[in-house]
Design an enzyme around this catalytic site. Structure first.
Site, PDB file in Angstrom:
ATOM      1  N   GLU A 277      -5.785 -53.829  -7.533  1.00  0.00           N
ATOM      2  CA  GLU A 277      -7.123 -53.306  -7.237  1.00  0.00           C
ATOM      3  C   GLU A 277      -7.911 -54.286  -6.369  1.00  0.00           C
ATOM      4  O   GLU A 277      -8.631 -53.879  -5.452  1.00  0.00           O
ATOM      5  CB  GLU A 277      -7.880 -53.007  -8.535  1.00  0.00           C
ATOM      6  CG  GLU A 277      -7.352 -51.805  -9.283  1.00  0.00           C
ATOM      7  CD  GLU A 277      -7.362 -50.547  -8.428  1.00  0.00           C
ATOM      8  OE1 GLU A 277      -8.452 -50.174  -7.927  1.00  0.00           O
ATOM      9  OE2 GLU A 277      -6.290 -49.956  -8.242  1.00  0.00           O
ATOM     10  N   TRP A 280      -6.664 -53.765  -2.920  1.00  0.00           N
ATOM     11  CA  TRP A 280      -7.297 -52.668  -2.179  1.00  0.00           C
ATOM     12  C   TRP A 280      -8.602 -53.136  -1.538  1.00  0.00           C
ATOM     13  O   TRP A 280      -8.948 -52.705  -0.427  1.00  0.00           O
ATOM     14  CB  TRP A 280      -7.559 -51.481  -3.096  1.00  0.00           C
ATOM     15  CG  TRP A 280      -6.377 -50.581  -3.267  1.00  0.00           C
ATOM     16  CD1 TRP A 280      -5.496 -50.545  -4.306  1.00  0.00           C
ATOM     17  CD2 TRP A 280      -5.927 -49.580  -2.340  1.00  0.00           C
ATOM     18  NE1 TRP A 280      -4.540 -49.586  -4.094  1.00  0.00           N
ATOM     19  CE2 TRP A 280      -4.777 -48.977  -2.898  1.00  0.00           C
ATOM     20  CE3 TRP A 280      -6.383 -49.141  -1.100  1.00  0.00           C
ATOM     21  CZ2 TRP A 280      -4.083 -47.961  -2.251  1.00  0.00           C
ATOM     22  CZ3 TRP A 280      -5.694 -48.120  -0.451  1.00  0.00           C
ATOM     23  CH2 TRP A 280      -4.569 -47.548  -1.025  1.00  0.00           C
ATOM     24  N   TRP A 308     -14.883 -28.867   9.841  1.00  0.00           N
ATOM     25  CA  TRP A 308     -15.796 -29.060   8.714  1.00  0.00           C
ATOM     26  C   TRP A 308     -16.783 -27.904   8.642  1.00  0.00           C
ATOM     27  O   TRP A 308     -17.141 -27.315   9.666  1.00  0.00           O
ATOM     28  CB  TRP A 308     -16.575 -30.362   8.869  1.00  0.00           C
ATOM     29  CG  TRP A 308     -15.731 -31.602   8.913  1.00  0.00           C
ATOM     30  CD1 TRP A 308     -15.400 -32.331  10.015  1.00  0.00           C
ATOM     31  CD2 TRP A 308     -15.108 -32.263   7.803  1.00  0.00           C
ATOM     32  NE1 TRP A 308     -14.606 -33.393   9.668  1.00  0.00           N
ATOM     33  CE2 TRP A 308     -14.412 -33.381   8.316  1.00  0.00           C
ATOM     34  CE3 TRP A 308     -15.067 -32.017   6.429  1.00  0.00           C
ATOM     35  CZ2 TRP A 308     -13.681 -34.242   7.507  1.00  0.00           C
ATOM     36  CZ3 TRP A 308     -14.344 -32.878   5.624  1.00  0.00           C
ATOM     37  CH2 TRP A 308     -13.664 -33.974   6.147  1.00  0.00           C
ATOM     38  N   ASN A 344     -14.369 -45.287 -11.142  1.00  0.00           N
ATOM     39  CA  ASN A 344     -13.566 -45.125  -9.934  1.00  0.00           C
ATOM     40  C   ASN A 344     -12.816 -43.799  -9.893  1.00  0.00           C
ATOM     41  O   ASN A 344     -12.740 -43.146  -8.846  1.00  0.00           O
ATOM     42  CB  ASN A 344     -12.575 -46.283  -9.804  1.00  0.00           C
ATOM     43  CG  ASN A 344     -11.792 -46.223  -8.514  1.00  0.00           C
ATOM     44  OD1 ASN A 344     -12.370 -46.321  -7.439  1.00  0.00           O
ATOM     45  ND2 ASN A 344     -10.480 -46.049  -8.604  1.00  0.00           N
ATOM     46  N   TRP A 362     -17.284 -36.151   5.299  1.00  0.00           N
ATOM     47  CA  TRP A 362     -17.303 -37.319   4.414  1.00  0.00           C
ATOM     48  C   TRP A 362     -18.472 -38.256   4.673  1.00  0.00           C
ATOM     49  O   TRP A 362     -18.880 -39.000   3.779  1.00  0.00           O
ATOM     50  CB  TRP A 362     -15.976 -38.079   4.511  1.00  0.00           C
ATOM     51  CG  TRP A 362     -15.614 -38.596   5.878  1.00  0.00           C
ATOM     52  CD1 TRP A 362     -14.801 -37.990   6.789  1.00  0.00           C
ATOM     53  CD2 TRP A 362     -16.032 -39.827   6.473  1.00  0.00           C
ATOM     54  NE1 TRP A 362     -14.692 -38.757   7.927  1.00  0.00           N
ATOM     55  CE2 TRP A 362     -15.430 -39.896   7.758  1.00  0.00           C
ATOM     56  CE3 TRP A 362     -16.847 -40.873   6.065  1.00  0.00           C
ATOM     57  CZ2 TRP A 362     -15.621 -40.971   8.635  1.00  0.00           C
ATOM     58  CZ3 TRP A 362     -17.048 -41.956   6.932  1.00  0.00           C
ATOM     59  CH2 TRP A 362     -16.446 -41.991   8.189  1.00  0.00           C
ATOM     60  N   TRP A 385     -14.139 -43.260   1.112  1.00  0.00           N
ATOM     61  CA  TRP A 385     -14.462 -41.924   1.589  1.00  0.00           C
ATOM     62  C   TRP A 385     -13.424 -41.405   2.565  1.00  0.00           C
ATOM     63  O   TRP A 385     -13.043 -40.226   2.512  1.00  0.00           O
ATOM     64  CB  TRP A 385     -15.869 -41.903   2.185  1.00  0.00           C
ATOM     65  CG  TRP A 385     -16.872 -41.726   1.095  1.00  0.00           C
ATOM     66  CD1 TRP A 385     -17.597 -42.683   0.456  1.00  0.00           C
ATOM     67  CD2 TRP A 385     -17.196 -40.486   0.458  1.00  0.00           C
ATOM     68  NE1 TRP A 385     -18.353 -42.124  -0.540  1.00  0.00           N
ATOM     69  CE2 TRP A 385     -18.141 -40.785  -0.558  1.00  0.00           C
ATOM     70  CE3 TRP A 385     -16.799 -39.171   0.641  1.00  0.00           C
ATOM     71  CZ2 TRP A 385     -18.677 -39.792  -1.384  1.00  0.00           C
ATOM     72  CZ3 TRP A 385     -17.335 -38.181  -0.178  1.00  0.00           C
ATOM     73  CH2 TRP A 385     -18.259 -38.500  -1.173  1.00  0.00           C
TER      74      TRP A 385
END
Length: 479
Positions: A277, A280, A308, A344, A362, A385
């Site tokens: 983690e 990331w 979109w 999360n 987004w 995102w």
């Protein structure tokens, strides 16, 4: 003893603080200074929740410095003017700081370093936020990584147990220095009225001591079993260190060192999952540095032609304030509003709902998170995102559309998270609380104020998302 200005930004700590350490090693008296200039951060100036956290973190840091015989000087920008004027007044020999990686800030800092050196000051920056600088890792072809697994494999191959530095109990006195009065914190960053952020501080304690307490609590309580518990929304199974790491109240090297120091007392799966983690987080900064356009543009250019839906303010406003009619989504958005943070797993669900079922861009979600999260970090926010929308590095395939009711059944099996944040559904037992529209009679009777159905039908929304993705693929084939 000469003076070094230690320019503080998102590194609000004394422990394992490389700029502070460098000043002391050079035999200089460190003068900690914070310069408030959010307008210099371009289109992504800090949001309201970030300001609320920073105000408290600065107050905590000022107390720590005073306890050690020093002080925190608060100034207003422009930053270069403030640093030059302060250096001239105090006779400072050096300006030292830890690096930031947001594109606008990187460019600003490079100009500041150049201009300070041109007037004869020693200007130097340090890595105080990451395990690896974003430019230190590359593919065999010398390109930036765009997929996490090979990035993290490369990072682990280059892994060295991080060395940390303990802050001294005392710091050199600044009594001899000609210091300006500086700004008062309550004038520089006024406390909001009414106190909309009150719920934040029931969960978090900004500042270095709060960060160390959170780290100790995580290691003692949540690191055991982390690999599984981290996905369950109602459990305290995550570290909740993200805001402390973002504001630099604890260094990532300190976090890693303390986790590794547990040795065999922590299971390998739990340790490696937590370190991944943190990986990331490193990956997000790597991508942002090499692709600085990504806070506003798709990393994957195919999605520049994605159909979109037109921005729908009614849909967006219901999403922002937890009135979508989807309990797990509404729970997450209300948790965010009240605490400045969101679990999360639930972040992925609310993002999937917005970008897949509602097909809203987004960027709408990224901007809302940026203003409301206490851990709003441009690298992590952008990566999260774009991953959720399927448009970024190592992204979830666009055709992966989370079913929020199924996810709630799996990761909030007794409905405790939903009941906590959507109290009007607390009377609905599982399975009705996961999808009230499937149980209309008890929903009408026990939760009459809750939306009777979701913003869009789950199956229809998924089908529309897949159709939109298929149209994108058809267009690519035709070209």
């Amino acid at each position: 003893m000469g003076i070094a200005l230690v320019w503080l930004r998102d590194d609000l700590r004394l422990d394992d603080q490389p700029a502070l350490r460098a000043a002391l090693q050079r035999g200089l008296s460190p003068l900690p200074v914070y310069i408030h200039a959010p307008e210099e951060e371009g289109a992504w100036a800090p949001g309201a929740a970030s300001h609320a956290w920073r105000r408290r973190s600065l107050a905590a840091l000022a107390s720590e410095l005073e306890r050690r015989g020093s002080r925190l000087l608060l100034l207003r920008g422009p930053t270069l003017d403030a640093l030059q004027a302060l250096a001239a007044r105090t006779g400072a020999e050096a300006v030292l700081w830890t690096r930031r990686y947001e594109p606008a800030v990187e460019q600003r800092d490079a100009r500041i370093k150049r201009d300070l050196r041109q007037i004869g000051l020693h200007a130097e920056s340090f890595n105080g936020a990451l395990l690896f600088e974003p430019w230190e890792l590359a593919t065999r072809q010398g390109d930036p990584y765009r997929v996490f697994t090979p990035f993290w494999k490369s990072a682990r191959a280059a892994w060295r147990v991080p060395a940390t530095w303990d802050a001294p109990a005392r710091l050199p006195s600044l009594a001899h220095a000609d210091l300006p009065a500086g700004e008062r914190l309550d004038e520089l960053m006024p406390t909001p009225a009414p106190a909309w952020d009150a719920g934040f501080w029931q969960r978090f304690t900004p500042g270095e001591q709060g960060a160390r307490a959170a780290l100790r609590r995580f290691i003692d309580d949540a690191l055991h079993g982390y690999a599984q518990a981290r996905d369950f929304a109602a459990e305290a199974g995550t570290s909740r260190l993200s805001p402390h790491l973002h504001f630099g109240e604890v260094s990532v090297r300190r976090v890693v060192a303390e986790v590794l120091a547990m040795g065999d007392a922590i299971g390998e799966a739990d340790r490696d999952r937590f370190l991944a983690e943190l990986g990331w987080r490193e990956f997000a900064h790597h991508v942002l540095h090499h692709y600085p356009q990504t806070p506003d543009r798709n990393l994957d250019p195919r999605f520049d032609d994605f159909p979109w839906a037109a921005p729908d303010e009614a849909l967006l406003e219901a999403w922002r304030h937890g009135r979508t009619g989807v309990p797990i989504v509404d729970a997450g958005m209300r948790e965010l509003w009240h605490t400045g943070w969101m679990h999360n797993r639930v972040r992925m669900l609310v993002a999937s709902w917005l970008t897949k079922h509602l097909r809203q861009h987004w960027r709408h979600g990224a901007r809302w998170f940026w203003d409301t999260l206490v851990d709003a970090d441009l690298a992590n926010n952008t990566q999260g995102w774009q991953w959720s929308a399927g448009t970024g590095a190592d992204a979830a395939p666009y055709f992966r559309v989370f079913n929020p009711a199924t996810q709630a059944r799996r990761f909030d099996p007794d409905g405790a998270y939903i009941a906590r944040w959507v109290p009007e559904l607390a009377g609905l037992p599982p399975p009705a609380c996961f999808a009230p529209w499937e149980h209309p009679e008890p929903a009408r009777r026990l939760a009459p104020g809750y939306p009777p159905r979701p913003q869009v039908d789950l199956a229809a929304g998924r089908a529309d998302a897949l159709d939109a993705f298929a149209s994108l693929r058809r267009g690519a084939v035709q070209r």
